[in-house]
Structures are given as structure tokens and as C-alpha cells.
Enzyme design. Structure first.
Site, short mmCIF file in Angstrom:
data_model
loop_
_atom_site.label_atom_id
_atom_site.label_comp_id
_atom_site.label_asym_id
_atom_site.label_seq_id
_atom_site.Cartn_x
_atom_site.Cartn_y
_atom_site.Cartn_z
N HIS A 1 0.82 -1.21 0.00
CA HIS A 1 0.00 0.00 0.00
C HIS A 1 0.86 1.27 0.00
O HIS A 1 0.39 2.32 -0.43
CB HIS A 1 -0.95 -0.02 1.19
N HIS B 1 -2.10 -12.20 -1.67
CA HIS B 1 -3.15 -12.88 -0.91
C HIS B 1 -2.78 -14.32 -0.55
O HIS B 1 -3.62 -15.05 -0.03
CB HIS B 1 -4.46 -12.83 -1.70
#
Length: 729
Positions: free
Chosen positions: A96, A258
Site C-alpha cells: 500500500h 493474498h
């Protein structure tokens, strides 16, 4: 003094700021020039002379990595680690930090460590990442100035991956911390998760690269929270494309990221406290304080989604694809009420993050299912599922690109872990492999250029077109490489392709003649000649105005080849508008012309005065695109005079809009009505905007001719050298 502020009065006086309105509150439509004065040394506690590269060179990088790996399994009571490992949290933090990058204007990205400032530190998509940064504080405190926050965020992500069994491609340091929040256009919305950025058939406004305010890419529940994997795939493809990722890189990043950790949605989302920048002072910058149960561990609420993707969330493997393809999926909701998916008729095989005796049914996000059901993503995912080595290699490369995309050329990379492989997205330029020209050569080359038949305007325009592609945001573009002679830049309308081809042909003749005459290996590159030609023209224009001027010039640029140029990735560097050349394209404009000027000046790392003097100088030198006469407020074009400012600020004329020509104005003599000049909003803003007028007045004064020329030469040289990181090392 009574510092209480809860009565709305005490604590305000005698402070003049108090809670009163700022100028932007009164005049929100006023052109914001302050963006040109960000990153001031006045806000930098490290001081003007601090050399981060030298400090980083003294760092024991292996020791930092060892400390980071030890941190991963050192669970803290104040924020317990999921599955006993902070790896997933650190990967998300690094992702991020870098993932705000957008290719349209090069802004965002990991450089500067902006995640620790508003608004990024309080974005909904960055929920609970303040915990990751606080976990890193003891390590940052230990190594101090030797490693920036910006570098530490990315290094922590790499160390997390290594600690979970994945081998990253490498790591480059060199991200210098910034010390104040950036004022960037993140979207038009006034509320978190707003989506006013769309028009037509879900057309995302430029330069934005996220679907909603406060998100990094896409809404994990699906477009606007609608759980449709195919519709979500369209959003994924658009947003990842806008941060320079292709379909394969996109699948690798999502699936790779993920593979680790989980999301947090243990309870009612209304039980989450304010974001970091709204949190009470006693919370010391920690936001999202949970009031559900303990507010941490098994009771943590973040995104509101409660998903663990794999059965091995602290280990690199192919289990994400095993799970994605191994079950059919049915829509459900998290305990916080968010849309997510669970495996149909599946056993409870996913581990609990805090209770080893518990197992859960596999879960996925809407955007995870996009990787299976979108035809293109699905094909790539199947290939990765069947070929784990391809998946690992693709993720390693995409992760390195993600975390280093905004760093610019390899010249800026620091440290022993830099990969040896040169990648095309790094915009490679050959290393200097010959003797450079000396002062005598430079003087001779200038004379030949000026005798070539090229005009001052043509030489200035060509040099400006070459150098002004530079973006201080992601350090791309610039004169080095001479890519102006290659696709796509040679064909850009703003660069006047026919004129450009003729000028480059003359310069190439001079280059060939000079290089062929050398016997000792000395050469001059076309990149250097383009800049030298522009600088020689500026000096001639100053001489013709009666001013002796020497424009700084340092050789050392090289010429890149087409094979070293990712043509498609250079397309976003084409200006929709360039106020320095009084150019506006027919493409959709998402800023007013004067805003676009300031935006481009900010990308060039120019100050307000530098922007002002460059516009005034380029106008009188005839550097307008398509030889436009708008803004050429002089009767002696080609001479470096302050006429632009003198004639703009005089009260002997008045300006009126030209009927039928939006954004064009004409100046007429107040007494006779005689037409004097025509100009655009970009020209007139220097008389209209109070701060820009103040700058313009400096250069319009009777005694400012020499100052104007010297300031123009300095600003010109700054742009010509903007990408010369070898000179700044």
C-alpha cells in the site's frame, strides 16, 4: 496561559490562526501556487546538507533484515500477530505504500514515505497499517538516519516475504523521506469511498488510478460494493493498468499478496474509532481503535471483511490457486456485514489466527474470484496454478516493479541487493563509454549549431521538448537518452514533428562530423547536442538583447535505443497541455490551462518564480507550439527581454475575451482601441493571480533586464539537468 480549547475561545488568542478561515476557504477556486513550494528545507529536520546516500552506505543492511525477520514472529500484546506472524501485515503495508503510484502523472508510490502522513495514513484502505508502522519504530529508532522510513517500509515487505519462504528479486535503497504531507489530487469526492470520478460507461477520470476515494486500487467487495467478480475484473484491469501493470503482473500481485495473512472484520464496523488524524490526542496517532471485545487479535475490525485466503497463511506456496480452483463459491457476509465468498460444501480447513483448535471454511474476496472467472485472468491463473515456478518468478518481478517503479533510473538505486538485470521499465540509458567534450569542443559545437540554419526558436523548442518530459514524481523523462528522436515522442503534436525532424537532422550532421573527426575516442551524444543547441540559442538571444550570458552546460548524456524504450509506457508522458509552450491538445482536459501549467511546473520541481521567469522567457524566444503568437508580447521576438512582463502589466491596455475562441483574450490600447496582443489564460494568469503578479512585477521593472536573463538561464539549466542524477550524487 490557559491552553484549554473546549470552550472554543481559550487557547486561540493571541494566535492569529486560531480556528479562522484560510485564504483557500474564502476563495476555493483560486489557483493554488503553494504546491510549487512543497518539500521545503524549512520543514526538513535533517537539514539541507544531509546526504542520505552516504548515510545508507554506512548501514549494515543484513543486520536490519535480521532484525526485521525477528520482528515478524515477536508478537506484541498491544497488537497480537495473526497466526503468530506479522508477515501478512508487513506485505500489505509495503504494497500500500508503493501502490498509490499512477503512471499518468507519476505521482504516488513508496518514495518519500508519505504513508505516515495524511491523507494516506487515514485512508480506509490503509486501515490498521498504523500498527505496522508502530511495530517498525524500534528498528527505525535503532538505525536512525541510516535508513529512511520510505526504504524501511519496502524492506520490511521484502523481509516479511523472505521470512515466509519467498525469495524476492532484490531491493534498492535510495528513497529519501519527505517531511510534510503532499497536496495531491486524489479525486473530486468530499467523502471516503465516494466515486464521483466516473463518467459515461464507467470511465475513470485521469490521472486517478483507484475506483473510490481512499482506496489503493479497487473495492474488494466489487464495484461500489456490488459482489460481481466479472464487473470487478474490469475495475482491476483499469486500475492496475494505470499503475503500469499488465494482466500477468496483476494476477501475480493479487495472488501473491493474498497468499499471506488475512483481512479483519470480526464485528460491527460501527464499533471502530476515528482514523489516525481524527483520533483523540491521547491515542498518539493510532486510529481505528476497536470497541468490539478487546479491539485486537480475534476481535480486530479493519476493512470489515473476514477472509483468510489459504490454509498456510504464513508460507509461500500455491495454496491460493489450490483454493481458488478447488471449490465452488457462494456469496455470504462477514460478521461486519461485508460481502465476501465462502467455499460451497467445504470442510473447515483454514486455520484460525489465534486458536489452533479452530478451523474455518475457506473464504475469498469478490476480487479474488475475478482471477478465476475473467477469461484473461482465468487463463493466466490456471497457468500459474499448473506452473508454480512461473508464478513465483512473475510475482518476484511484479513485486520488485511495484516497489521500485517510482524510483526512476538505476543510477538512483543504492545498496548491495540491487538486481543485476536491467529491466525495460527502468528506462535504461547506456553508460558513458567515451571521453567527453571539453570547453573548447563545446565552444566549437555551439558555433556550428548556430551556423546550421536553425533559428533560436527552433533550437529552444527542441531542447525544451526533450528536457521538459521529466517528472520529478517518478523520475522519468528528461533529455538524457535523447528519446525525443524515438517513438512516441517524435510524433507528439506538441513537439511539431516536421520541425523537430529537420532540427534533429541538422544536429545529427554536426554530431557525425564531430565524432568522425576524433582520433582519441572522444564523442558527443545527440542528447548533449540537443541541450547544447538550446543553451547556445538562449545565449545568442541574450547577446542580441545586449546581455552577456553563459548558460551552464555539463556533458555526459547518452543516447538510448528503441530497444531500450518501452514505447507504450512513454505515452502517458505526452502533455495534454503545456503552458510553457502555450499548448492545449484536443484531448479531454481535466484541469484548467493555468492549473495544468502549475501541475507541469510542479512535476519539473520548479518554484513559482522559476515557473514565472521561464514562461516569460520562452514566450519572447518564440517557443510556442505551432508557432502560436498568443502570449508573444514583444516586437522583438528572438531576443531574451522582459517584454512579456512589461507589456502584460501595463495599464495602457485592457484585456477582453475573444468571441468564439474559448480561453483566448485580446489586449487593446485603452485610448485608440488598437489591437496590441493576444494571449491565453496561461498568459493572463501572471497579471491576474496576486502572487504570480508579484513575481511578474519583479521581472517587469526597468532595472530587471539582467536579473531576468540570469534567472531564466538558471531555471533553464535546472530543467535541462533535471534528470542528471549523476550530477546530483
Amino acid at each position: 496561559m490557559d491552553a484549554k480549547t473546549n470552550d472554543g475561545k481559550a487557547g486561540q488568542c493571541p494566535f492569529t490562526s486560531g480556528r479562522g478561515h484560510k485564504n483557500r476557504d474564502w476563495w476555493p477556486e483560486q489557483l493554488d501556487v503553494q504546491v510549487l513550494h512543497q518539500k521545503s528545507n524549512l520543514s526538513n529536520p535533517m537539514g539541507r546538507d544531509f546526504d542520505y546516500a552516504s548515510a545508507f552506505a554506512s548501514l549494515d543492511l543484513n543486520a536490519v533484515i535480521a532484525d526485521l525477520k525477528a520482528l515478524m514472529t515477536d508478537s506484541q500484546d498491544w497488537w497480537p500477530a495473526d497466526f503468530g506472524h506479522y508477515g501478512g501485515l508487513m506485505v500489505r503495508m509495503a504494497w500500500h505504500s508503493a501502490g498509490t503510484y499512477r503512471i499518468t502523472d507519476g505521482r504516488g508510490g513508496a518514495g518519500g514515505g508519505q504513508q505516515r502522513f495524511a491523507p494516506l495514513n487515514s485512508w480506509p484502505d490503509n486501515v490498521l497499517l498504523d500498527r505496522a508502522r508502530r511495530l517498525l519504530w524500534p528498528i527505525k529508532q535503532k538505525y536512525g538516519r541510516k535508513i529512511s522510513w520510505a526504504d524501511l517500509y519496502v524492506l520490511a515487505g521484502n523481509a516479511a516475504l523472505e521470512s515466509m519462504g519467498f525469495k524476492p528479486l532484490g531491493f534498492a535503497g535510495g528513497r529519501v523521506d519527505e517531511w510534510e504531507p503532499q497536496e495531491l489530487f486524489w479525486g473530486p469526492e468530499g467523502a471516503w469511498l465516494g466515486d464521483e470520478r466516473y463518467s459515461g460507461e464507467r470511465e475513470l477520470a485521469e490521472p486517478l488510478a483507484a475506483v473510490q476515494m481512499g482506496l489503493i486500487y479497487v473495492n474488494p467487495e466489487g464495484p461500489n460494493g456490488q459482489p460481481d467478480p466479472l464487473a470487478a475484473a474490469k475495475d482491476i484491469r483499469e486500475t492496475f493498468l494505470r499503475m503500469a501493470m499488465n494482466d500477468e503482473e496483476t494476477v501475480a500481485l493479487i495472488a501473491g499478496g493474498h497468499t499471506f495473512g488475512k483481512t479483519h472484520g470480526a464485528g460491527d464496523a460501527s464499533l471502530v474509532g476515528p482514523v489516525p488524524d481524527s483520533a483523540p490526542i491521547e491515542d498518539q496517532g493510532l486510529g481505528w481503535k476497536g470497541r468490539f471485545g478487546t479491539g485486537k487479535g480475534a476481535d480486530a475490525i479493519g476493512s470489515g471483511l473476514e477472509v483468510t485466503w489459504t490454509q498456510t497463511p504464513t508460507k509461500w506456496d500455491n495454496n491460493f490457486f489450490d483454493t481458488l480452483f478447488g471449490f465452488e463459491w457462494e456469496l455470504t457476509k462477514s460478521p461486519a456485514g461485508a460481502h465476501q465468498w465462502r467455499a460451497k460444501d467445504a470442510p473447515a480447513i483454514t486455520p484460525d489466527p489465534f486458536d489452533e483448535s479452530k478451523k474455518h471454511v475457506p473464504t475469498m474476496l469478490t476480487t479474488d474470484l475475478s482471477l478465476r472467472f475473467d477469461p484473461i485472468y482465468g487463463e493466466i491463473s490456471k497457468r500459474f496454478h499448473e506452473n508454480p515456478d512461473q508464478f513465483a518468478d512473475a510475482f518476484a518481478r511484479a513485486w520488485f516493479k511495484l516497489t521500485h517503479r517510482d524510483m526512476g533510473p538505476r543510477d538512483r538505486y543504492l545498496g548491495p541487493l540491487v538486481p543485476k538485470e536491467v529491466m525495460i521499465w527502468q528506462d535504461p540509458i547506456p553508460a558513458v563509454d567515451h571521453e567527453l567534450v571539453d570547453d573548447n569542443d563545446i565552444a566549437d559545437l555551439k558555433a556550428k549549431i548556430l551556423a546550421s540554419g536553425c533559428t533560436v526558436a527552433q533550437l529552444v523548442s527542441t531542447a525544451w521538448a526533450s528536457a521538459s518530459t521529466f517528472r520529478g514524481s517518478d523520475k522519468r523523462g528528461g533529455a538524457n537518452g535523447a528519446r525525443i528522436r524515438l517513438a512516441p515522442q517524435k510524433d507528439w503534436e506538441v513537439n511539431q514533428p516536421i520541425q523537430l525532424k529537420a532540427v534533429l537532422a541538422k544536429l545529427e550532421e554536426i554530431q557525425a562530423e564531430f565524432n568522425d573527426a576524433q582520433t582519441g575516442g572522444k564523442k558527443v551524444s545527440l542528447a548533449d547536442l540537443i541541450v547544447l543547441g538550446g543553451s547556445a540559442a538562449v545565449e545568442k538571444a541574450a547577446r542580441d538583447a545586449g546581455i552577456d550570458l553563459k548558460v551552464p552546460f555539463t556533458p555526459g548524456r547518452m543516447d538510448a535505443s528503441l530497444d531500450q524504450t518501452d514505447v507504450e509506457s512513454f505515452a502517458p508522458l505526452e502533455p495534454r497541455a503545456d503552458g510553457f509552450r502555450n499548448y492545449i491538445s484536443d484531448r479531454h482536459q481535466f484541469m484548467a490551462p493555468e492549473e495544468a501549467l502549475v501541475d507541469r511546473a510542479q512535476l519539473l520541481n520548479l518554484t513559482g518564480p522559476e515557473m514565472t521567469v521561464l514562461v516569460g522567457g520562452l514566450r519572447v524566444l518564440g517557443a510556442n507550439a505551432a508557432d502560436s503568437r498568443h502570449g508573444v508580447f514583444t516586437t522583438r521576438p528572438g531576443k531574451l527581454t522582459n517584454d512579456f512582463f512589461v507589456n502584460l502589466l501595463t495599464m495602457d491596455t485592457e484585456w477582453q475575451p475573444v468571441a468564439g475562441q474559448d480561453g483566448v483574450y485580446e489586449s487593446r490600447d485603452r485610448k485608440t482601441g488598437t489591437l496590441k496582443w493576444t494571449g491565453t489564460r496561461v498568459d493572463l494568469i501572471f497579471g491576474s493571480h496576486s502572487q504570480l503578479r508579484a513575481f511578474a512585477e519583479v521581472y517587469a521593472c526597468a532595472d530587471s533586464g539582467e536579473k531576468f536573463a540570469n534567472d531564466f538561464a538558471a531555471a533553464w539549466a535546472k530543467v535541462m539537468n533535471a534528470d542528471r542524477f549523476d550530477l546530483k550524487a
